[in-house]
Enzyme design. Structure first.
Site, mmCIF file in Angstrom:
data_model
loop_
_atom_site.group_PDB
_atom_site.id
_atom_site.type_symbol
_atom_site.label_atom_id
_atom_site.label_comp_id
_atom_site.label_asym_id
_atom_site.label_seq_id
_atom_site.Cartn_x
_atom_site.Cartn_y
_atom_site.Cartn_z
ATOM 1 N N GLY A 195 0.759 -1.236 0.000
ATOM 2 C CA GLY A 195 0.000 0.000 0.000
ATOM 3 C C GLY A 195 0.794 1.292 0.000
ATOM 4 O O GLY A 195 0.240 2.355 -0.273
ATOM 5 N N ASP A 196 2.096 1.227 0.312
ATOM 6 C CA ASP A 196 2.953 2.429 0.272
ATOM 7 C C ASP A 196 4.337 1.999 -0.207
ATOM 8 O O ASP A 196 5.362 2.322 0.392
ATOM 9 C CB ASP A 196 3.025 3.074 1.655
ATOM 10 C CG ASP A 196 3.632 4.483 1.611
ATOM 11 O OD1 ASP A 196 3.808 5.018 0.498
ATOM 12 O OD2 ASP A 196 3.931 5.036 2.683
ATOM 13 N N LEU A 197 4.361 1.288 -1.330
ATOM 14 C CA LEU A 197 5.557 0.564 -1.762
ATOM 15 C C LEU A 197 6.419 1.420 -2.680
ATOM 16 O O LEU A 197 6.628 1.111 -3.842
ATOM 17 C CB LEU A 197 5.152 -0.741 -2.452
ATOM 18 C CG LEU A 197 6.248 -1.798 -2.619
ATOM 19 C CD1 LEU A 197 6.831 -2.192 -1.290
ATOM 20 C CD2 LEU A 197 5.709 -3.010 -3.354
#
Length: 291
Positions: A195-197
């Protein structure tokens, strides 16, 4: 040694702590390396100044639950949680190595396996965060609607309210949201996303890579891959090729990259101001042109 940090880590992990080394700050929390009596290290995030108000309510809970959920997929490339409470999160230490093509391939395979573990819906059963900003993780059955209403629109409004986007800018992004059903591509089931890669959240190791600081939720798997390319990643082509070997992406995925990058770019506009305005608007135009 920050004895209060050592005592709190020991209380959360059930292991004595011999040494605590400050590593600086990130957003509104402090970072530490804690070494146990057997010299095995831990990574610690703590509320700034040890103040419960130094971290948004539920942020460490969201990260701990998200990491646990991701690790329930076999071989997920994320660290283990050693302990947590509302003002501290303790993780297994990840030792960093230089990136290599071989590690990139292993990371691509591991990422595919994590995605394919799936999710019950788009969203999550816990309130989410991306950096210090809240994420609406209310479960949803439709990815286009979830992405438009729970990922893009809240940060579009926030950016406009702080004066970082003009009324014309808002209308452009709203055109993307109006066309989201046509732009989203072939429907896919919910994937188990980090999700925040982005590149800064990938720690390379000899046998692959570990992804930290997740905003874990059920989402579209192209979102994680689009994030990897947003700010550059060493050996990105090797990661994507390995991913495609294990879990081939749907036709047209390259054209949809700007659509999936729109949310994190708007988050950056909210956090850092108009410096990211141009890039966010370019992504909106590219998403529309691809459609």
């Amino acid at each position: 040694m920050p004895s209060s940090i050592a005592d709190r880590v020991a209380g959360l992990t059930g292991r004595d702590v011999a040494t605590v080394i400050p590593l600086g700050t990130s957003h509104t929390w402090e970072l530490y390396r804690a070494e146990r009596a057997d010299a095995s290290p831990l990574f610690v995030k703590a509320a700034a100044g040890h103040d419960p108000d130094g971290v948004p309510v539920g942020l460490f809970r969201a990260e701990a639950l998200g990491l646990g959920w991701l690790r329930r997929s076999f071989g997920a490339p994320v660290p283990a949680v050693a302990g947590w409470d509302d003002t501290m999160l303790v993780l297994d230490w990840v030792e960093e190595s230089a990136p290599s093509p071989e590690a990139a391939e292993r990371f691509g395979h591991a990422l595919a396996a994590m995605h394919l573990a799936g999710a019950d819906s788009f969203g999550a059963e816990w309130d989410g965060y991306i950096g210090p900003l809240p994420l609406d993780n209310t479960p949803h059955d439709s990815w286009p609607e979830f992405y438009a209403e729970q990922r893009v629109r809240p940060y579009l409004r926030r950016a406009a309210d702080r004066g970082a986007l003009t009324a014309s800018d808002v209308r452009l992004v709203e055109k993307v949201l109006d066309a989201i059903d046509d732009l989203a591509g072939t429907p896919e089931p919910p994937a188990r996303l980090h999700g925040d890669l982005w590149n800064g959240n990938v720690i390379w190791q000899d046998d692959g890579a570990v992804a930290v600081d997740p905003a874990a939720h059920g989402g579209h798997r192209e979102t994680d891959l689009a994030m990897l390319s947003l700010f550059g990643l060493p050996h990105l082509d090797r990661v994507r090729d390995a991913y495609n070997e294990a879990a081939p992406l749907a036709s047209g995925w390259r054209a949809r990259v700007p659509l999936h990058q729109l949310h994190p770019l708007l988050v950056h506009v909210c956090l850092y101001g108009a410096a990211y305005r141009t890039t966010a608007l370019e992504a909106a135009r590219a998403a529309l042109n691809a459609g």
